[in-house]
Scaffold this active site. Structure first.
Site, PDB file in Angstrom:
ATOM      1  N   ASN A 173     -49.438  45.985  15.793  1.00 45.12           N
ATOM      2  CA  ASN A 173     -49.387  47.293  14.626  1.00 45.12           C
ATOM      3  C   ASN A 173     -50.239  47.129  13.728  1.00 45.12           C
ATOM      4  OD1 ASN A 173     -48.743  49.353  13.038  1.00 45.12           O
ATOM      5  ND2 ASN A 173     -46.623  48.789  12.877  1.00 45.12           N
ATOM      6  N   ARG A 232     -49.310  49.876  18.781  1.00 49.13           N
ATOM      7  CA  ARG A 232     -48.897  51.123  18.348  1.00 49.13           C
ATOM      8  C   ARG A 232     -49.788  52.046  18.022  1.00 49.13           C
ATOM      9  NH1 ARG A 232     -47.123  52.197  12.161  1.00 49.13           N
ATOM     10  NH2 ARG A 232     -46.177  54.290  12.716  1.00 49.13           N
ATOM     11  N   HIS A 257     -42.371  58.472  13.831  1.00 47.70           N
ATOM     12  CA  HIS A 257     -41.451  57.368  14.038  1.00 47.70           C
ATOM     13  C   HIS A 257     -40.565  57.562  15.402  1.00 47.70           C
ATOM     14  CE1 HIS A 257     -40.657  57.630   9.486  1.00 47.70           C
ATOM     15  NE2 HIS A 257     -41.389  56.414   9.858  1.00 47.70           N
ATOM     16  N   ARG A 266     -44.102  60.055  -0.627  1.00 51.43           N
ATOM     17  CA  ARG A 266     -44.562  61.405  -0.144  1.00 51.43           C
ATOM     18  C   ARG A 266     -43.655  62.351  -0.607  1.00 51.43           C
ATOM     19  NH1 ARG A 266     -44.406  58.740   5.330  1.00 51.43           N
ATOM     20  NH2 ARG A 266     -46.630  57.727   5.638  1.00 51.43           N
ATOM     21  N   GLU A 312     -38.643  48.835  16.770  1.00 56.45           N
ATOM     22  CA  GLU A 312     -39.727  49.671  17.198  1.00 56.45           C
ATOM     23  C   GLU A 312     -40.527  48.701  18.226  1.00 56.45           C
ATOM     24  OE1 GLU A 312     -40.133  51.037  13.136  1.00 56.45           O
ATOM     25  OE2 GLU A 312     -41.166  52.720  13.956  1.00 56.45           O
TER      26      GLU A 312
END
Ligand code: AMP
Length: 397
Positions: free
Chosen positions: A7, A90, A179, A240, A384
């Site tokens: 990743n 990823r 996600h 965010r 993940e």
């Protein structure tokens, strides 16, 4: 079969080496400050942590250091690089080009590069990670696993924004969602926990971490999700803003004298619970003993309120729900937020178990609804990397 999961971020690179015979993590680690002074690789294997402080001027050097650590006699777990059967990467954005994971070739890589336009903070770094691996391991198959792919099953009326259709056609402006590997994993685990097939259940998955998104998963397929064209849409997050009236942007630019780049940076990095609390983006800081009041509490409550609104709307979207899942840093660890979101959903068949929620055990699946609740509420640790490894194994075989 051993699979290396990568990743890559712009200045960091996380990795895990997974033995697929029992899906166990045999080594993992993190390269930080790539191409910045003070690079550091932290490698964990055999219950030991080893830190390397060598210079990492680029991702290729970082990958070489990771491979050296993996085969090192002191802290390694394999004899040679040849034991790594495939590498899973990823990749954040697949736009409309890929609806599932794909073996990487030159064409795939070019498309991932082209889609950097849509994810300028993520895709360029992901591509850098792939290229670095290819140059160090030219004969090892590589697979791209996309954050957006799981949401490619959304129907058109869910992903279309209320903008001119020619702009969707010309520029691909639409909701994509993110996600995806996490929503896919925990919704699958929820079905398994209930003794059902994914096709038989309606699940609302709440991935609540520094970045947060909620998804409606009907029969194993994502039918809606809260993040959009970029990860900025949806609930307020660590930094965010989540949803705001777009008119705020022009108003703020005028008032502060900002250009658009400054304003977008503000919305990504200075808002969310950090902005609302005027304190921290980290939920643990906001909820620390003695600190959980005033703006800290307001920020956390606003966050939970927005998550709850999505849960309600996704139950409407699917004409009901069988299971609500909490996952990621906040979802897996914070009973207060879980109770705020799911504690008063009796109208939709949730009989929330306040004690089970408070006494949950970390790192395992926990049921936090009462045993006869019509809708189950579960805490499920996400994984993940395992999804990426499974996808990589499937395609590299
Ligand atoms: P993630 O992005 O999934 O790594 O989640 C990071 C967020 O999870 C941060 O805001 C952390 O404060 C939060 N988090 C991690 N552990 C806990 C905890 N024990 N209680 C509350 N929040 C936590």
């Amino acid at each position: 079969m051993k699979i290396l999961v990568i990743n890559a971020g712009s200045s960091s690179l996380k990795y895990q080496l997974i033995d697929m015979t029992n899906e166990s993590v045999i080594a993992k680690g993190l390269c930080e400050r790539i191409a910045i002074d003070g690079s550091v690789l932290t490698h964990k294997a055999n219950g030991k942590e080893t830190v390397f402080n060598n210079d990492m001027p680029n991702h290729e050097v970082a990958i070489k250091m990771v491979l050296d650590a993996l085969v090192s006699p002191e802290c390694g777990v394999i004899k040679s690089m040849d034991e790594i059967s495939a590498v899973g990467h990823r990749v954040v954005h697949s736009a409309e080009d890929f609806t599932e994971s794909v073996l990487i070739n030159d064409e795939v890589l070019a498309i991932c590069e082209r889609n950097s336009e849509l994810a300028p903070l993520h895709n360029p770094a992901n591509v850098m990670g792939i290229k670095a691996c290819q140059s160090v391991m030219p004969n090892t198959p590589m697979v791209a696993v996309f954050d957006t792919a799981f949401h490619s099953s959304m129907p058109d009326y869910a992903y279309l924004y209320g903008i001119r259709y020619d702009h969707y056609k010309k520029y691909k402006i639409r909701k994509y969602g993110f996600h995806g590997t996490s929503h896919m994993f925990v919704s699958g685990e929820a079905a398994k926990y209930m003794g059902k097939k994914p096709e038989e259940v309606k699940v609302i998955t709440c991935h609540l971490g520094n970045g947060s998104s909620i998804a409606a998963v009907d029969g194993g397929k994502s039918v809606d999700t809260s993040m959009g064209f970029t990860p900025l849409e949806g609930v307020p997050m660590g930094t965010r803003s989540g949803n705001i009236d777009p008119s705020v942007i022009e108003y703020l630019m005028q008032k502060e004298g900002w250009d658009i780049a400054r304003t977008i940076k503000y919305l990504n990095k200075e808002c969310g619970v950090l902005g609302m609390s005027e304190n921290s983006s980290d939920f643990r800081d906001l909820m620390a003993p003695g600190k959980f009041d005033g703006l800290n509490k307001l920020a956390v409550d606003a966050f939970a309120y927005n998550v709850k609104k999505y849960v309600g709307s996704y139950a409407a979207v699917m004409n009901g729900v069988d299971c609500i899942v909490f996952t990621a840093g906040v979802g897996e660890n914070d009973p207060y937020i879980r109770e705020k979101v799911a504690g008063q959903l009796s109208y939709m068949g949730v009989d929330f178990d306040v004690d089970a929620n408070k006494n949950f055990k970390r790192g395992q699946i926990c049921e936090i609804s009462k045993p006869d609740s019509k809708v189950k509420v579960l805490v499920i640790p996400t994984n993940e990397e395992l999804v990426i490894a499974r996808e990589t194994q499937r395609l590299a075989k």
